[in-house]
Design a protein around this motif. Structure first.
Motif, PDB file in Angstrom:
ATOM      1  N   MET A 366      61.209  45.704  30.851  1.00  0.00           N
ATOM      2  CA  MET A 366      61.202  45.114  29.518  1.00  0.00           C
ATOM      3  C   MET A 366      61.501  43.623  29.600  1.00  0.00           C
ATOM      4  O   MET A 366      61.297  42.892  28.650  1.00  0.00           O
ATOM      5  CB  MET A 366      62.210  45.817  28.611  1.00  0.00           C
ATOM      6  CG  MET A 366      63.610  45.816  29.176  1.00  0.00           C
ATOM      7  SD  MET A 366      64.776  46.635  28.097  1.00  0.00           S
ATOM      8  CE  MET A 366      66.245  46.466  29.089  1.00  0.00           C
ATOM      9  N   PRO A 491      52.401  50.556  31.992  1.00  0.00           N
ATOM     10  CA  PRO A 491      51.572  51.536  31.306  1.00  0.00           C
ATOM     11  C   PRO A 491      50.083  51.263  31.613  1.00  0.00           C
ATOM     12  O   PRO A 491      49.758  50.156  32.055  1.00  0.00           O
ATOM     13  CB  PRO A 491      51.861  51.282  29.831  1.00  0.00           C
ATOM     14  CG  PRO A 491      53.098  50.410  29.797  1.00  0.00           C
ATOM     15  CD  PRO A 491      53.115  49.664  31.079  1.00  0.00           C
ATOM     16  N   PRO A 492      49.193  52.173  31.335  1.00  0.00           N
ATOM     17  CA  PRO A 492      49.415  53.481  30.726  1.00  0.00           C
ATOM     18  C   PRO A 492      49.897  54.523  31.737  1.00  0.00           C
ATOM     19  O   PRO A 492      49.643  54.396  32.927  1.00  0.00           O
ATOM     20  CB  PRO A 492      48.029  53.854  30.209  1.00  0.00           C
ATOM     21  CG  PRO A 492      47.084  53.165  31.148  1.00  0.00           C
ATOM     22  CD  PRO A 492      47.755  51.887  31.540  1.00  0.00           C
ATOM     23  N   THR A 514      51.369  57.366  21.956  1.00  0.00           N
ATOM     24  CA  THR A 514      51.932  56.127  21.441  1.00  0.00           C
ATOM     25  C   THR A 514      53.371  55.960  21.909  1.00  0.00           C
ATOM     26  O   THR A 514      53.975  56.867  22.467  1.00  0.00           O
ATOM     27  CB  THR A 514      51.936  56.118  19.896  1.00  0.00           C
ATOM     28  OG1 THR A 514      52.894  57.083  19.456  1.00  0.00           O
ATOM     29  CG2 THR A 514      50.575  56.454  19.352  1.00  0.00           C
ATOM     30  N   ALA A 515      53.900  54.776  21.630  1.00  0.00           N
ATOM     31  CA  ALA A 515      55.260  54.444  22.068  1.00  0.00           C
ATOM     32  C   ALA A 515      56.303  54.893  21.053  1.00  0.00           C
ATOM     33  O   ALA A 515      57.482  54.631  21.244  1.00  0.00           O
ATOM     34  CB  ALA A 515      55.366  52.936  22.297  1.00  0.00           C
ATOM     35  N   LEU A 527      57.360  52.196  17.744  1.00  0.00           N
ATOM     36  CA  LEU A 527      56.124  51.419  17.731  1.00  0.00           C
ATOM     37  C   LEU A 527      54.937  52.377  17.646  1.00  0.00           C
ATOM     38  O   LEU A 527      54.812  53.283  18.459  1.00  0.00           O
ATOM     39  CB  LEU A 527      55.997  50.590  19.013  1.00  0.00           C
ATOM     40  CG  LEU A 527      56.932  49.403  19.171  1.00  0.00           C
ATOM     41  CD1 LEU A 527      56.793  48.800  20.561  1.00  0.00           C
ATOM     42  CD2 LEU A 527      56.639  48.353  18.112  1.00  0.00           C
ATOM     43  N   PRO A 528      54.063  52.189  16.654  1.00  0.00           N
ATOM     44  CA  PRO A 528      52.915  53.100  16.540  1.00  0.00           C
ATOM     45  C   PRO A 528      51.774  52.713  17.480  1.00  0.00           C
ATOM     46  O   PRO A 528      50.654  53.146  17.305  1.00  0.00           O
ATOM     47  CB  PRO A 528      52.517  52.929  15.066  1.00  0.00           C
ATOM     48  CG  PRO A 528      52.894  51.533  14.738  1.00  0.00           C
ATOM     49  CD  PRO A 528      54.077  51.166  15.607  1.00  0.00           C
ATOM     50  N   MET A 529      52.079  51.878  18.462  1.00  0.00           N
ATOM     51  CA  MET A 529      51.016  51.383  19.337  1.00  0.00           C
ATOM     52  C   MET A 529      50.724  52.354  20.473  1.00  0.00           C
ATOM     53  O   MET A 529      51.625  52.968  21.029  1.00  0.00           O
ATOM     54  CB  MET A 529      51.411  50.036  19.921  1.00  0.00           C
ATOM     55  CG  MET A 529      51.254  48.908  18.944  1.00  0.00           C
ATOM     56  SD  MET A 529      51.626  47.350  19.743  1.00  0.00           S
ATOM     57  CE  MET A 529      53.381  47.420  19.782  1.00  0.00           C
ATOM     58  N   THR A 530      49.468  52.457  20.831  1.00  0.00           N
ATOM     59  CA  THR A 530      49.073  53.292  21.947  1.00  0.00           C
ATOM     60  C   THR A 530      49.547  52.660  23.252  1.00  0.00           C
ATOM     61  O   THR A 530      49.282  51.487  23.501  1.00  0.00           O
ATOM     62  CB  THR A 530      47.548  53.447  21.970  1.00  0.00           C
ATOM     63  OG1 THR A 530      47.153  54.108  20.782  1.00  0.00           O
ATOM     64  CG2 THR A 530      47.108  54.263  23.165  1.00  0.00           C
ATOM     65  N   ILE A 531      50.279  53.445  24.027  1.00  0.00           N
ATOM     66  CA  ILE A 531      50.748  52.933  25.318  1.00  0.00           C
ATOM     67  C   ILE A 531      50.188  53.783  26.447  1.00  0.00           C
ATOM     68  O   ILE A 531      49.947  53.310  27.543  1.00  0.00           O
ATOM     69  CB  ILE A 531      52.303  52.888  25.351  1.00  0.00           C
ATOM     70  CG1 ILE A 531      52.821  52.259  26.644  1.00  0.00           C
ATOM     71  CG2 ILE A 531      52.926  54.248  25.132  1.00  0.00           C
ATOM     72  CD1 ILE A 531      54.291  51.919  26.623  1.00  0.00           C
TER      73      ILE A 531
ATOM     74  N   TRP B  91      50.751  45.273  27.413  1.00  0.00           N
ATOM     75  CA  TRP B  91      51.990  45.892  27.864  1.00  0.00           C
ATOM     76  C   TRP B  91      52.514  45.208  29.119  1.00  0.00           C
ATOM     77  O   TRP B  91      53.722  45.078  29.308  1.00  0.00           O
ATOM     78  CB  TRP B  91      51.781  47.382  28.129  1.00  0.00           C
ATOM     79  CG  TRP B  91      51.590  48.151  26.861  1.00  0.00           C
ATOM     80  CD1 TRP B  91      50.408  48.659  26.389  1.00  0.00           C
ATOM     81  CD2 TRP B  91      52.586  48.481  25.893  1.00  0.00           C
ATOM     82  NE1 TRP B  91      50.617  49.277  25.184  1.00  0.00           N
ATOM     83  CE2 TRP B  91      51.943  49.196  24.863  1.00  0.00           C
ATOM     84  CE3 TRP B  91      53.958  48.243  25.788  1.00  0.00           C
ATOM     85  CZ2 TRP B  91      52.625  49.678  23.742  1.00  0.00           C
ATOM     86  CZ3 TRP B  91      54.643  48.726  24.677  1.00  0.00           C
ATOM     87  CH2 TRP B  91      53.978  49.435  23.670  1.00  0.00           C
ATOM     88  N   LEU B 185      45.033  49.573  19.546  1.00  0.00           N
ATOM     89  CA  LEU B 185      45.725  49.783  18.273  1.00  0.00           C
ATOM     90  C   LEU B 185      44.839  50.537  17.297  1.00  0.00           C
ATOM     91  O   LEU B 185      45.272  51.448  16.614  1.00  0.00           O
ATOM     92  CB  LEU B 185      46.052  48.427  17.665  1.00  0.00           C
ATOM     93  CG  LEU B 185      47.506  47.993  17.720  1.00  0.00           C
ATOM     94  CD1 LEU B 185      47.642  46.626  17.112  1.00  0.00           C
ATOM     95  CD2 LEU B 185      48.378  48.999  16.991  1.00  0.00           C
TER      96      LEU B 185
END
Lengths: 628, 191
Positions: A366, A491-492, A514-515, A527-531, B91, B185
């Motif tokens: 992070m 990721p992914p 998603t995350a 987070l509604p983001m695709t990871i 990411w 997204l």
């Protein structure tokens, strides 16, 4: 199943939700739960089993419980996971309508029993074994609870119930046998037993002897071929996973192989090996899928075999010969047993879900600080790329890790459009072989010999003793940093891919998950983001051009457009959806059903809900009878 | 962001000195770890960035506005390095840029604490706004780059079973640089 289509999938809503009532009673059991079940729909009923093998029949339209049968399995028998992936259904051909157990539901239990109950009433079948039960541990020899379990649905071919066992990985070289047994679906009598080290025998061992110990087992689901009378067994590894020096030549010949047996006699017909002398725990976890594969000579009865290392093979069902290219390529050698390592391994030229080898740049975090720590770990580890042999002088990187590629969810196939839909994991493991003396100091002991409780909480391989060999194994599954819990690889961590069945070419590929429920320090990021999260459990494809899949760690179930891979609808499940969904129609109305039971290894919330989705309102009358 | 907390007089510059100490601490961790990483033949970035942070932090602790400009230099070098390593993979950019960007805003907020001159104070405001705008553009670029590929277009990267010949790897790198299928997204907005 063509009622739900990309045009109306956005209107899906919950039709019903039932609680199975099977929830872990203790924290120890909770750390071992994972209801991986996919119900079976026969007639107007759904049949399923709960983590601890409670059998249930539900009204397929309303979810109302018709009956329930509890075989009373104790927590101590939970192996790695309290999973009951499914049940089998058998209609006795000679029975008359209304006879007791004319149709029956058969399951295998965590304490290695086969249970047969009347599909109509849930009452044990008196003619099957002793009062509806068969003990499959006969002839196994020394055994402790949790070492020898059945976690997958038995496979019934021509009236023979075929079962393997989950023999708990990583415990000791002297593990129970991986024997495959065939039982009569009516009487429960042993028809044959395939002990790979004793091809001369086809039955139970004589008194005083046992099935050969430590042989490769089948913990996942076999595939029945009623037409050819064969059963296809995705086999795992000989005990233990990360040390091969004590394996016999017969074990080496069959480990991490798909083996075809004659379902009537238990004799081996052919086998196909996906990994030579596997020390990566790349056991075949995915069920093989039957297809008619088009060739120049016309369609050939074939099967699709996915694997943890990501390669997908197409094999001729009659002979086991690959119908698409398989090439032996040189792989890294060395490690602690250099003389044992195969110089080459098979690579599928048809398709692989595997990504290119990791580099230092693949390291993540992070902040620059934890990313730097991962980069140091990467540089300190032994990593020669795919198939890096196990090491003890340092950590070593295994990529992909033992969760796949493709695991027990397998692949979904659309035979009409000619498509394979495969979800997969994309994570490394960060491992080290631990010398015996150090493992002893750590107190790592096989199941049944530990001080204190016998239910470990950690992921498979995180301190597995491998007793009887020079090394224990320490697996850091996913290669995660302590404290943050984040994975060192960027990721992914998982994806979903559509593949052209004929050519093996990728049609679309996307990260899956998603995350929202994942984040550093175990705090959901929201987070509604695709990871692209780790995932376990498969997909289902329909004639309506839809893919339904949960599997990810974000507790979502999705309806995905088969053509584009786009998510058209999603819903938050009451717990982790680590199970393969299924779909069916009752009176012209299509339902999608998924077990939201959660999974300890995926670290999703544990639950007991079976959830059904459908389009709102009654079935359109025009659609009645139009569904296949 | 020039509205630095008015808890300090310009004479003491407590805020700037606190940020300076923070930079020295982070810099020390990065320099030590970065030295280790460089010794095991890893990327030299962390060592260099760590030394930069120590220098910048130490100067700020001594109330020298030069410390702020040193950090700006570190960030200005970090940005292209991050893009070179990760392309527009959103990411992958997070650990490389998010923390350093937050530090940049903090450092910019320190400038009024460190000098009475108008020009550098204005410059720091412009810098904070400019860097924020740049990050905004980067986020948009990442989102655009991460849009799911059109159906039917086979992704050669995934079906390639090659061990990775030099040129092909370069091509793959180039493709990844401009079209990583990561942050789709759009794909997870239902309906």
């Amino acid at each position: 199943m063509a009622q739900i289509t990309p045009a109306n999938a956005g209107r899906l809503e919950r039709a019903w939700l039932v609680h199975t009532g099977d929830l872990p009673a203790t924290a120890e059991a909770r750390a071992r739960y994972g209801a991986e079940t996919t119900p079976l729909k026969v007639g107007a009923s759904l049949y399923l089993c709960t983590p601890k093998n409670v059998l249930m029949a539900l009204d397929a339209a309303t979810g109302k419980t018709r009956w329930r049968f509890d075989p009373k399995v104790a927590d101590i028998h939970i192996p790695y996971t309290a999973a009951c992936r499914g049940v089998a259904y058998y209609a006795v051909p000679t029975a008359h309508y209304g006879d007791v157990c004319a149709t029956r539901i058969i399951e295998g239990t965590l304490d290695a029993r086969l249970i047969a109950v009347d599909a109509a009433t849930g009452r044990p079948c008196p003619d099957f074994g002793f009062g509806g039960q068969v003990d499959t541990t006969q002839g196994i020899g020394q055994n402790v609870p949790g070492m020898f379990s059945i976690t997958s649905a038995p496979t019934i071919v021509r009236g023979v119930v075929v079962t393997g066992h989950q023999v708990l990985d990583g415990q000791k070289r002297d593990a129970p046998s991986g024997v495959i047994q065939g039982y009569d679906a009516v009487s429960g009598k042993l028809v044959w037993a395939w002990d790979m080290a004793r091809p001369d025998r086809t039955g139970a061992p004589p008194p005083g002897e046992t099935y050969t110990r430590g042989t490769p087992n089948m913990w996942t689901t076999a595939t029945a071929d009623e037409a050819l009378g064969l059963v296809y067994l995705p086999l795992g590894n000989a005990a233990v996973d990360y040390w091969s020096g004590l394996r016999t030549s017969r074990e080496k010949a069959n480990s991490t192989s798909l083996v075809a047996l004659d379902a009537m006699t238990g004799r081996k017909v052919w086998s196909f090996q996906a990994v030579h002398n596997d020390v990566w725990d790349y056991d075949l976890g995915s069920q093989a899928t039957l297809v008619d594969f088009p060739t120049r000579q016309g369609p050939v009865p074939a099967l699709i075999l996915p694997s943890k290392q990501g390669d997908i093979y197409i094999l001729n069902r009659r002979t086991g010969a690959p119908l698409t290219g398989v090439e032996e390529r040189r792989v890294p050698t060395g490690g602690v047993e250099p003389q044992e390592r195969s110089a080459t391994q098979p690579f599928s030229l048809y398709h692989t879900l595997r990504k290119p080898d990791l580099t230092e740049r693949s390291m993540w975090g992070m902040s620059p600080i934890d990313q730097m720590i991962c980069r140091i770990q990467y540089r300190l580890a032994t990593y020669k790329g795919f198939y890096t042999p196990p090491e003890t002088k340092s950590r070593y990187v295994e990529y992909p890790g033992y969760n796949g590629g493709s695991d027990w969810g397998g692949v979904a196939v659309d035979p009409v459009r000619g498509l394979i839909v495969a979800n997969y994991n994309d994570m490394p493991n960060y491992n080290r072989l631990i010398p015996r003396r150090q493992a002893d100091r750590e107190g790592w002991a096989p199941r049944g010999q530990e001080r204190g409780g016998s239910l470990k909480k950690s992921a498979e391989g995180a301190g597995d003793p491998q007793a009887g060999t020079p090394y224990a194994i320490d697996v850091n599954a996913g290669w995660r940093l302590p404290v943050t819990g984040l994975l060192c690889k960027q990721p992914p961590y998982g994806g979903l891919r559509a593949i052209d069945l004929l050519s093996g070419k990728t049609l679309w590929d996307r990260p899956l998950g998603t995350a929202r429920t994942n984040g550093p320090f175990g705090i959901p990021s929201r987070l509604p983001m695709t990871i692209g999260t780790p995932n376990n459990g498969g997909a289902v494809v329909t004639a309506g051009g839809m893919v339904f899949i949960a599997a990810t760690t974000d507790n979502l179930i999705r309806a995905i457009d088969l053509k584009s891979g786009r998510t058209l609808w999603q819903d938050v499940l009451p717990a982790g959806g680590q199970a393969t969904p299924m779909t069916y129609a009752v009176d012209g109305k299509q339902y999608v059903v998924i077990m939201a039971g959660g999974h300890h290894f995926m670290e999703t919330p544990i639950g007991d809900a079976l959830v059904a989705y459908a389009l709102p309102g009654p079935a359109p009358s025009s659609a009645k009878g139009a569904n296949r | 962001m020039t509205d630095a907390p008015k808890i300090s007089s310009q004479g003491h510059a407590w805020f700037a000195r606190t940020v300076g100490v923070l930079l020295v601490l982070i810099g020390a961790i990065l320099a030590a770890g970065g030295l280790w990483l460089a010794l095991v033949r890893g990327s030299p970035y962390y060592l260099l960035a760590g030394l930069g942070l120590i220098a910048s932090g130490a100067l700020m602790v001594r109330r020298r506005v030069l410390g702020a400009w040193v950090y700006v230099g570190v960030f200005a070098a970090t940005l292209p390095w991050a893009l070179w390593e990760s392309g527009l993979n959103g990411w992958a950019l997070i650990p490389r840029l998010f923390g350093p960007f937050i530090l940049l805003l903090l450092v910019a907020a320190c400038v009024p604490d460190l000098t009475r001159d108008r020009a550098p104070r204005r410059a720091s405001l412009g810098l904070a706004l400019g860097a924020s705008a740049l990050m905004g553009v980067l986020v948009i670029a990442v989102l655009l780059a991460g849009r799911p590929p059109r159906p039917g277009r086979a992704d050669a990267r995934s079906s390639a079973l090659d061990g990775g010949g030099g040129r092909r790897r370069l091509a793959r790198l180039w493709r990844d640089l401009w079209r990583p299928a990561l942050l789709d997204l759009g794909a997870d907005h239902p309906g």
